[in-house]
Design a protein around this motif. Structure first.
Motif, mmCIF file in Angstrom:
data_model
loop_
_atom_site.group_PDB
_atom_site.id
_atom_site.type_symbol
_atom_site.label_atom_id
_atom_site.label_comp_id
_atom_site.label_asym_id
_atom_site.label_seq_id
_atom_site.Cartn_x
_atom_site.Cartn_y
_atom_site.Cartn_z
ATOM 1 N N THR A 47 0.830 -1.210 0.000
ATOM 2 C CA THR A 47 0.000 0.000 0.000
ATOM 3 C C THR A 47 0.864 1.259 0.000
ATOM 4 O OG1 THR A 47 -1.808 -1.109 1.166
ATOM 5 C CG2 THR A 47 -1.759 1.288 1.266
ATOM 6 N N ALA A 59 2.472 1.987 -3.312
ATOM 7 C CA ALA A 59 1.551 2.688 -4.217
ATOM 8 C C ALA A 59 1.421 4.153 -3.831
ATOM 9 C CB ALA A 59 0.185 2.003 -4.189
ATOM 10 N N VAL A 60 1.355 4.428 -2.525
ATOM 11 C CA VAL A 60 1.241 5.804 -2.035
ATOM 12 C C VAL A 60 2.461 6.626 -2.465
ATOM 13 C CG1 VAL A 60 1.292 7.206 0.065
ATOM 14 C CG2 VAL A 60 -0.277 5.277 -0.097
ATOM 15 N N PRO A 82 -6.408 -3.348 -1.632
ATOM 16 C CA PRO A 82 -7.258 -2.209 -2.030
ATOM 17 C C PRO A 82 -8.006 -1.555 -0.873
ATOM 18 C CG PRO A 82 -7.475 -3.990 -3.612
ATOM 19 C CD PRO A 82 -6.696 -4.545 -2.457
ATOM 20 N N CYS A 133 -5.530 0.811 0.433
ATOM 21 C CA CYS A 133 -5.332 1.867 -0.567
ATOM 22 C C CYS A 133 -6.495 2.862 -0.542
ATOM 23 C CB CYS A 133 -5.211 1.255 -1.959
ATOM 24 S SG CYS A 133 -3.638 0.420 -2.286
ATOM 25 N N ASN A 134 -7.687 2.364 -0.221
ATOM 26 C CA ASN A 134 -8.861 3.230 -0.191
ATOM 27 C C ASN A 134 -8.726 4.337 0.846
ATOM 28 O OD1 ASN A 134 -12.017 3.491 1.015
ATOM 29 N ND2 ASN A 134 -11.779 3.546 -1.205
ATOM 30 N N ILE A 164 -6.892 6.135 -3.283
ATOM 31 C CA ILE A 164 -6.340 5.522 -4.490
ATOM 32 C C ILE A 164 -7.450 4.766 -5.223
ATOM 33 C CG2 ILE A 164 -4.678 3.830 -5.374
ATOM 34 C CD1 ILE A 164 -2.916 4.484 -2.977
ATOM 35 N N ALA A 210 -5.287 0.322 -7.479
ATOM 36 C CA ALA A 210 -5.056 -0.630 -6.393
ATOM 37 C C ALA A 210 -4.932 -2.054 -6.922
ATOM 38 C CB ALA A 210 -6.188 -0.540 -5.383
ATOM 39 N N VAL A 215 -1.567 -2.871 -8.060
ATOM 40 C CA VAL A 215 -0.699 -3.219 -6.932
ATOM 41 C C VAL A 215 -0.896 -4.694 -6.567
ATOM 42 C CG1 VAL A 215 -0.056 -2.654 -4.552
ATOM 43 C CG2 VAL A 215 -0.840 -0.849 -6.091
#
Length: 410
Positions: free
Chosen positions: A310, A313-314, A352, A355-356, A360, A365, A368
């Motif tokens: 996560t 991705a951030v 995900p 990620c939410n 994102i 997500a 990822v």
């Protein structure tokens, strides 16, 4: 009179399971190196081994939990509460470790193509809802779908209901539990052959070339897991037993972590942990419940995976993360990790949800998640090894701490 086998064959047959597994690993690598076609052919051995594990593990968890709770005597202390407390602390600390090292060594992902074939949970509320629905699932469906949350709930419920049954019924449950355990040990005994087929076919079909592009991310993941296994878990163990924790830590990693690394199933590794608990002379009333329970909720490795991917991705998207958000992410990752048990795809499908938190989009997500599947060969193995070895480690720590307390009182 038949001659007994001698030489290397006799040594191999008499060696421990860990040594046999290492031999199977090396043999699989060698076969893939010399003959790709032969390596692909023996892949059937690995498929059969994994399928057998998946088939018998749910039944094992159900029978162990029912038998352990039904046989538990009123007023008999089982030390489950402190073990569960350490399980949860370890999972949360693992998420915190992942947050810290993801900040120190930020990762960048090549987010180029989406994979929308899997629908993840849309938020933390849906995770909780899914967790609750798993708890009340039909018991037969739970067994068929390897829904370990549901299996655990039904096992606890039936075990409590049968605590008032006759001694004959309790003996029957105990015998049934031993029979299933024997069956799983038989399957685990085939691990060297199964791992030989798995390693050979995996290297022959794709090798590790796909992993090199994600070597830094994989190094961070496995590094965090090693840090938890070799630093933070020993600290928790020392907190309980008040002496050098590393002999116990290394014993659990060697006897449990190695087999879990290759089987990639905490539930299937339960008999290995149970046998180790017996050799360590732990309280049977405690480990017969805590080890199956740990295979379901003790998920430090999953928390690391969810948090690290996560935050990768951030960082890729240039999103700032403050301290309160990082703490919240650790809590969410811990909860998601506990809810990942028995879910197809495990911890990856819950990325995900985390990620939410950062807004994102689901399309990003899922990319990822796709990255997670690419590195899943080693990531999932290391994650399972950490999770399963910690089950027996924390159980042993609490049991030994209780023994020390009782001996000091006397």
């Amino acid at each position: 009179m038949k001659n007994k086998p001698s030489g290397p064959i006799a040594y191999l047959l008499g060696a421990s399971l860990v040594k046999q597994i290492m031999f199977g690993l090396l043999a699989g690598i060698a076969l893939a190196w010399f003959s790709k076609d032969a390596a692909l052919a023996v892949g059937l051995l690995g498929t059969l081994f994994v399928s057998a594990l998946k088939a018998v593990a749910p039944l094992l968890v159900l029978m162990l939990v029912i038998s352990a709770i039904a046989s538990h005597k009123q007023g008999q202390k089982s030390n489950i509460r402190p073990i569960v407390t350490i399980y949860l602390l370890s999972t949360f600390f693992a998420a915190v470790v992942a947050v810290i090292f993801s900040h120190l060594f930020p990762q960048t992902l090549a987010l180029s193509s989406a994979n929308n074939t899997i629908t993840p949970p849309s938020g933390i509320i849906e995770v909780l809802r899914g967790l609750l629905m798993s708890m009340v699932a039909n018991p037969i469906a739970a067994l068929m779908n390897a829904n370990y949350i549901g299996i655990l709930v039904w096992g606890i419920g039936l075990g409590i209901a049968m605590r008032h049954s006759s001694d004959t019924t309790k003996i029957l449950l105990s015998d049934a539990s031993k029979a299933v355990t024997w069956l799983v040990r038989l399957v685990i005994g085939c691990a060297p052959i199964g791992i030989f087929g798995l390693v050979a076919s995996t290297l022959a079909s794709s090798g590790f070339s796909a992993l090199w592009g994600y070597a830094h991310l994989l190094t961070l993941l496995i590094g965090c897991m090693l840090l938890v296994a070799l630093v933070f878990n020993p600290i928790l163990v020392f907190w309980k037993i008040r002496r050098n924790p590393y002999p116990l830590v290394f014993t659990c990693l060697r006897e449990s972590g190695v087999t879990a690394f290759f089987t990639r199933s905490s539930a299937a590794n339960i008999p290995v942990n149970m046998a180790l608990a017996k050799r360590l002379n732990l309280d049977e009333d405690t480990y017969s419940v805590s080890i199956p329970l740990g295979a379901t909720i003790n998920m430090a490795g999953a928390a690391i995976t969810i948090t690290t991917l996560t935050l990768a991705a951030v960082h890729t998207l240039g999103i700032a993360v403050d301290v309160p958000t990082a703490i919240l992410l650790s809590l969410v990752a811990s909860l998601c990790a506990c809810g990942a048990s028995g879910v197809a795809g495990g911890s990856l499908l819950l990325i995900p949800v985390a990620c939410n938190m950062f807004g994102i989009p689901n399309e990003v997500a899922m990319q990822v998640v796709a990255v997670g599947f690419i590195i899943g060969v080693l990531q999932d193995s290391a994650e399972t090894a950490l999770n399963s070895s910690a089950d027996i480690l924390f159980t042993a720590a609490v049991c030994q701490a209780e023994e020390n307390r009782l001996s000091q009182q006397t």
